[in-house]
Design a protein around this motif. Structure first.
Motif, PDB file in Angstrom:
ATOM      1  N   ALA A  99       0.827  -1.210   0.000  1.00 33.75           N
ATOM      2  CA  ALA A  99       0.000   0.000   0.000  1.00 33.75           C
ATOM      3  C   ALA A  99       0.860   1.258   0.000  1.00 33.75           C
ATOM      4  CB  ALA A  99      -0.926  -0.014   1.209  1.00 33.75           C
ATOM      5  N   LEU A 100       1.985   1.216   0.712  1.00 34.87           N
ATOM      6  CA  LEU A 100       2.885   2.372   0.744  1.00 34.87           C
ATOM      7  C   LEU A 100       3.642   2.533  -0.566  1.00 34.87           C
ATOM      8  CD1 LEU A 100       4.367   1.976   4.344  1.00 34.87           C
ATOM      9  CD2 LEU A 100       2.766   3.744   3.559  1.00 34.87           C
ATOM     10  N   ALA A 101       3.878   1.407  -1.264  1.00 28.66           N
ATOM     11  CA  ALA A 101       4.646   1.467  -2.509  1.00 28.66           C
ATOM     12  C   ALA A 101       3.807   1.953  -3.689  1.00 28.66           C
ATOM     13  CB  ALA A 101       5.234   0.092  -2.833  1.00 28.66           C
ATOM     14  N   ILE A 102       2.494   1.782  -3.596  1.00 33.20           N
ATOM     15  CA  ILE A 102       1.627   2.187  -4.707  1.00 33.20           C
ATOM     16  C   ILE A 102       1.736   3.688  -5.012  1.00 33.20           C
ATOM     17  CG2 ILE A 102      -0.801   2.448  -5.392  1.00 33.20           C
ATOM     18  CD1 ILE A 102      -1.292  -0.343  -4.195  1.00 33.20           C
ATOM     19  N   PRO A 103       1.790   4.588  -3.998  1.00 31.43           N
ATOM     20  CA  PRO A 103       1.976   6.007  -4.317  1.00 31.43           C
ATOM     21  C   PRO A 103       3.284   6.289  -5.065  1.00 31.43           C
ATOM     22  CG  PRO A 103       1.187   5.761  -2.074  1.00 31.43           C
ATOM     23  CD  PRO A 103       1.523   4.377  -2.568  1.00 31.43           C
ATOM     24  N   ILE A 104       4.299   5.443  -4.842  1.00 28.83           N
ATOM     25  CA  ILE A 104       5.556   5.613  -5.581  1.00 28.83           C
ATOM     26  C   ILE A 104       5.294   5.403  -7.070  1.00 28.83           C
ATOM     27  CG2 ILE A 104       7.882   4.686  -5.945  1.00 28.83           C
ATOM     28  CD1 ILE A 104       7.912   3.907  -2.993  1.00 28.83           C
ATOM     29  N   TRP A 105       4.483   4.387  -7.373  1.00 28.17           N
ATOM     30  CA  TRP A 105       4.107   4.154  -8.773  1.00 28.17           C
ATOM     31  C   TRP A 105       3.362   5.365  -9.331  1.00 28.17           C
ATOM     32  CZ3 TRP A 105      -0.936   4.351 -10.441  1.00 28.17           C
ATOM     33  CH2 TRP A 105      -1.124   4.095 -11.804  1.00 28.17           C
ATOM     34  N   HIS A 106       2.456   5.907  -8.519  1.00 29.59           N
ATOM     35  CA  HIS A 106       1.612   7.011  -8.980  1.00 29.59           C
ATOM     36  C   HIS A 106       2.429   8.244  -9.347  1.00 29.59           C
ATOM     37  CE1 HIS A 106      -2.103   9.218  -9.456  1.00 29.59           C
ATOM     38  NE2 HIS A 106      -1.645  10.175  -8.657  1.00 29.59           N
TER      39      HIS A 106
END
Length: 201
Positions: A99-106
């Motif tokens: 869940a924390l890594a998804i904003p990195i993708w965004h």
């Protein structure tokens, strides 16, 4: 005449449908106990991968990935009610890390880098199911993951202008699904399960 890339995408969706039909059937029989965390993350991450694949001109393979994403989310919803309920701290750790890594993708503007991030997240999504299957390999059907890998193999041919960037994600998913099928068979063999079980569930 049907475009060959569209034909492979349709074939991939057909194989995916067979995979999920057998998976839902084993859930109904009470043999399969999906882990909600993995399926929730698989649905989310595959959805993100669908967007990244679209930006890389993935062609009809995008629609096949979208179908997989939606179905994974449906299984996740089902799993919260009748799936594996033995959640461990490491499962929550994998969930929150993803869940924390998804904003990195965004925030990643480069679609190739975005795919690399998604692949890294996807590796984490397997953890809850890998941990569960180590102790309860009978709760995951290896044949279903064999079909899962096959659908991604077909998706490789659904990309109109294949490049290593546009093939990277479906190839990774193909390898991980087949590797997981082998892992479940190995654990069943270690625990002395009869070989004839592998083809049934």
């Amino acid at each position: 005449m049907l475009d060959q890339h569209l034909a492979f995408a349709i074939a991939a969706v057909f194989v995916a449908s067979v995979r999920y039909a057998t998976y839902f059937h084993t859930i109904y029989q009470g043999k399969t106990k999906p882990h909600a965390f993995s399926w929730l993350l698989w649905g989310t991450v595959t959805g993100i991968g669908t967007v990244a694949q679209f930006s890389l001109n993935g062609g009809p393979s995008v629609w096949a990935l979208a179908f997989v994403s939606v179905t994974c989310l449906l299984i996740a919803l089902l799993a919260f009610f009748i799936g594996e309920r033995d959640y461990h701290k490491s499962d929550f750790a994998a969930l929150f890390t993803c869940a924390l890594a998804i904003p990195i993708w965004h925030t990643t503007q480069n679609p190739v880098l975005a795919l690399i991030v998604i692949i890294a997240i996807d590796l984490l999504t397997y953890w809850p199911t890998i941990r569960k299957s180590y102790h309860k390999p009978q709760t995951e059907p290896p044949i279903s993951y064999g079909f899962a890998g096959l659908r991604y193999f077909l998706m490789l041919f659904a990309v109109p202008n294949p490049t290593w960037e546009s093939l990277m994600y479906p190839f990774f998913l193909m390898i991980t699904d087949w590797a997981f099928a082998i892992y479940v068979i190995w654990r069943r063999w270690q625990l002395g399960h009869p070989l004839h079980e592998y083809a049934k569930s």
